[in-house]
Design an enzyme around this catalytic site. Structure first.
Site, short mmCIF file in Angstrom:
data_model
loop_
_atom_site.label_atom_id
_atom_site.label_comp_id
_atom_site.label_asym_id
_atom_site.label_seq_id
_atom_site.Cartn_x
_atom_site.Cartn_y
_atom_site.Cartn_z
N ASP A 1 39.21 35.59 43.69
CA ASP A 1 39.94 36.02 42.51
C ASP A 1 39.63 35.09 41.33
O ASP A 1 39.68 33.86 41.48
CB ASP A 1 41.43 35.97 42.84
CG ASP A 1 42.30 36.66 41.81
OD1 ASP A 1 42.17 37.88 41.67
OD2 ASP A 1 43.09 35.98 41.14
N GLU B 1 35.16 37.55 41.63
CA GLU B 1 35.65 38.36 40.52
C GLU B 1 35.53 37.55 39.24
O GLU B 1 36.19 36.52 39.08
CB GLU B 1 37.12 38.75 40.71
CG GLU B 1 37.60 39.65 39.60
CD GLU B 1 39.08 39.53 39.28
OE1 GLU B 1 39.64 40.49 38.74
OE2 GLU B 1 39.69 38.48 39.55
C1 NOJ Z 1 42.79 39.29 39.27
C2 NOJ Z 1 43.42 40.35 40.10
O1 NOJ Z 1 42.48 41.37 40.34
C3 NOJ Z 1 44.62 40.87 39.34
O2 NOJ Z 1 45.21 41.95 40.01
C4 NOJ Z 1 45.60 39.74 39.13
O3 NOJ Z 1 46.66 40.19 38.32
C5 NOJ Z 1 44.92 38.55 38.46
N1 NOJ Z 1 43.71 38.20 39.12
C6 NOJ Z 1 45.82 37.34 38.50
O4 NOJ Z 1 45.99 36.92 39.82
#
Ligand code: NOJ
Length: 561
Positions: free
Chosen positions: A222, A283
């Protein structure tokens, strides 16, 4: 490792690793399948539906699942606010359930990718609960604490710098007990951890090793490019007062993409790489395609958002594919049209087409799937897209997505997180209880059971595409070249590996017409059409109907032109 289909490719790779030529399926666990009637999806529900994904005679045929977070969490941000990275939240089940899931997946040759959130925790995480107590103690340094930059006239502390939270407002929250601010790039209940603290780092790596020991095959990281910030934490440059969000009013020079991140990633990747057969996908947090490609390494994919943000026109897709091919030359991209943070692609594309009817929804779902499963890269499907699922409407006042509601004017992500429609029965076969989000309104007709029974369904098209891709080296790992077929409404590209050539043509608009096929030494043969099941051999021209996607093959020594 040489990447097939890239400028540096030596030739077709017929035995590529799963992260390179497989297809990944994202499960949003709260919404996939509920086994115990509490209205929320769980691990047992997922286990019960694994045959649907792979390993059975009429399975979809994916190679891996990525499961959005399943750890203990107060769920203010859909599980991306973790209070214990080493346990399963009771709403999803137990560690024993996870062990069974991993075993059942492996029995079907499905890899398991867990979502790792290591930029921040929940404020209920014991590390933070202790860290906020005082400036001393074993966890004092686990988070990003700073003194105020000053005090205002009323004696209130002023934040250390101008950094913003993605969800709105200052990124700093005051803690009276420490008389300091802590940083939160997301909600105030999601404090950012301090990666420069050796003890924190050791805890994170031990957690990563623990999951690998348990048998998981990889991780989705993430917002990994926000892990390290400039140590001195200077303010970011202000760039635009009238940007569409406050976040975009700044250049994020100091709160992400720190040069030392590469060393940190190397440590993490070293732990993963020590286990054969594992892989990760990162990500990228609000950056561009070149940045995404710059973080790539073999076994470590990185999402870019180019395709997901591309409008439904042939010209936009052509430009997006060209940009991606340039940025990812010699590297291996991912292919993403939807995920849990964005509106589902069928809804977006229908909006562009100005249509809402079922036939158009099915046609656009099939055409988009054809692109998604034939481009160069690793496709990541988002649960439900294989039945053409659309967004649901959840009023802001009833939204479960607290984080998005906090972000003034932003879309409420509940829309793309609806319960999976398994059948036309009660609650779409998702739960025997009260579903945590509304069941899609079209679930009685758009559901897995119904589509399994029809050769012409969106689901059947996905299954055919996955099978076609599995059997074609050109589609799995071949080079990609855009082709001009003389019609601005038609996207066309060739995938080539050795003597295999596959041509993909997709019409984006609602008016049909004929196109000229690129010259080839032998005849083109249709191997898949989104509009019918026949697979004729064609001459130099072919009719492409509205929203039709056609895949053609020609096995030759070389393609001219
Ligand atoms: C990325 C995640 O995909 C999203 O759903 C989340 O709100 C943010 N990171 C913060 O954790």
């Amino acid at each position: 490792m040489a990447i097939p289909g890239s400028a540096s490719a030596a030739g077709p790779d017929t035995a590529s690793p799963w992260w390179l030529d497989g297809v990944v399926y994202q499960v949003y666990p709260r919404s996939f399948a509920d086994s115990n009637g509490d209205g929320v999806g769980d691990l047992q529900g997922l286990i019960d539906h694994l045959d649907y994904l792979a390993g059975g005679p009429d399975s979809l045929g994916v190679d891996a699942i990525w499961i959005s977070p399943i750890y203990a969490s107060p769920m203010l941000d859909g599980g991306y606010d973790i209070m214990d990275h080493t346990t399963v939240d009771p709403v999803f089940g137990t560690l024993a359930d996870l062990d069974r899931l991993i075993e059942e997946c492996h029995r079907r040759d499905i890899r398991v990718i867990l979502d790792l959130v290591m930029n921040h925790t929940s404020d209920l995480h014991p590390w933070f609960v202790q860290s906020r107590q005082s400036r001393t103690g074993p966890f004092a340094d686990f988070f990003l604490w700073r003194d105020p930059s000053g005090w205002d006239r009323d004696g209130r502390p002023e934040p250390p710098n101008n950094w913003l939270s993605w969800f709105g407002g200052s990124a700093w929250e005051w803690e009276p007990r420490r008389q300091q601010f802590y940083l939160h790039t997301f909600l105030p209940e999601q404090p950012d951890v301090n990666w420069r603290c050796a003890a924190l780092r050791a805890e994170m790596w031990s957690m990563v090793s623990g999951w690998l020991d348990r048998g998981v095959d990889g991780f989705r990281l993430d917002v990994f490019n926000a892990f390290l910030k400039t140590a001195e934490m200077p303010s970011n440059p202000e760039i635009s007062a009238d940007a569409s969000t406050a976040w975009d009013s700044q250049e994020h020079r100091h709160d992400k993409d720190h040069p030392e991140l590469h060393d940190l990633l190397a440590e993490f990747r070293g732990i993963v790489d020590a286990r054969p057969g594992t892989a990760t996908v990162g990500e990228l947090f609000t950056s561009d395609v070149e940045a995404a490609a710059g973080y790539w390494a073999p076994r470590h994919l990185v999402f870019d958002w180019v395709l997901l943000e591309t409008a439904w026109t042939a010209a936009s897709f052509r430009a997006a594919i060209a940009a991606r091919e340039a940025a990812w030359s010699g590297r291996w991209p991912t292919i993403v049209l939807s995920n849990h943070d964005r509106s589902r692609h069928v809804s977006r594309y229908l909006h562009t087409l100005g249509r809402r009817d079922r036939a158009t929804a099915d046609a656009v779902a099939k055409a988009a799937a054809t692109i998604e499963l034939t481009l160069r890269g690793t496709p990541f499907l988002y649960y439900g897209e294989e039945i053409g699922a659309k967004d649901i409407v959840v009023a802001r006042s009833r939204a479960r997505d607290r984080a998005a509601v906090a972000m003034a004017g932003w879309w409420n992500r509940d829309g793309s997180r609806a319960p999976m429609a398994w059948s036309g029965g009660g609650n779409a076969g998702f739960t025997s209880g009260t579903p945590w989000l509304p069941i899609p309104r079209d679930a009685t007709s758009r559901n897995v059971d119904r589509q399994r029974a029809s050769e012409r369904s969106v689901l059947a098209h996905y299954r055919r595409l996955l099978a076609l891709r599995r059997g074609s080296v050109a589609l799995r790992t071949g080079e990609l070249a855009l082709v001009d077929v003389g019609d601005p409404d038609v996207l066309a590209y060739l995938r080539r590996a050795g003597d295999e050539a596959t041509l993909v043509v997709v019409r984006f608009g609602l008016r049909g017409g004929e196109i000229e096929l690129p010259p080839a030494p032998g005849p083109w043969r249709v191997v898949l059409s989104s509009h019918d099941l026949a697979t004729p051999t064609v001459g130099s021209r072919i009719a492409v109907r509205p929203l039709e996607a056609i895949v053609l093959e020609c096995v030759v020594d070389a393609i001219r032109g």
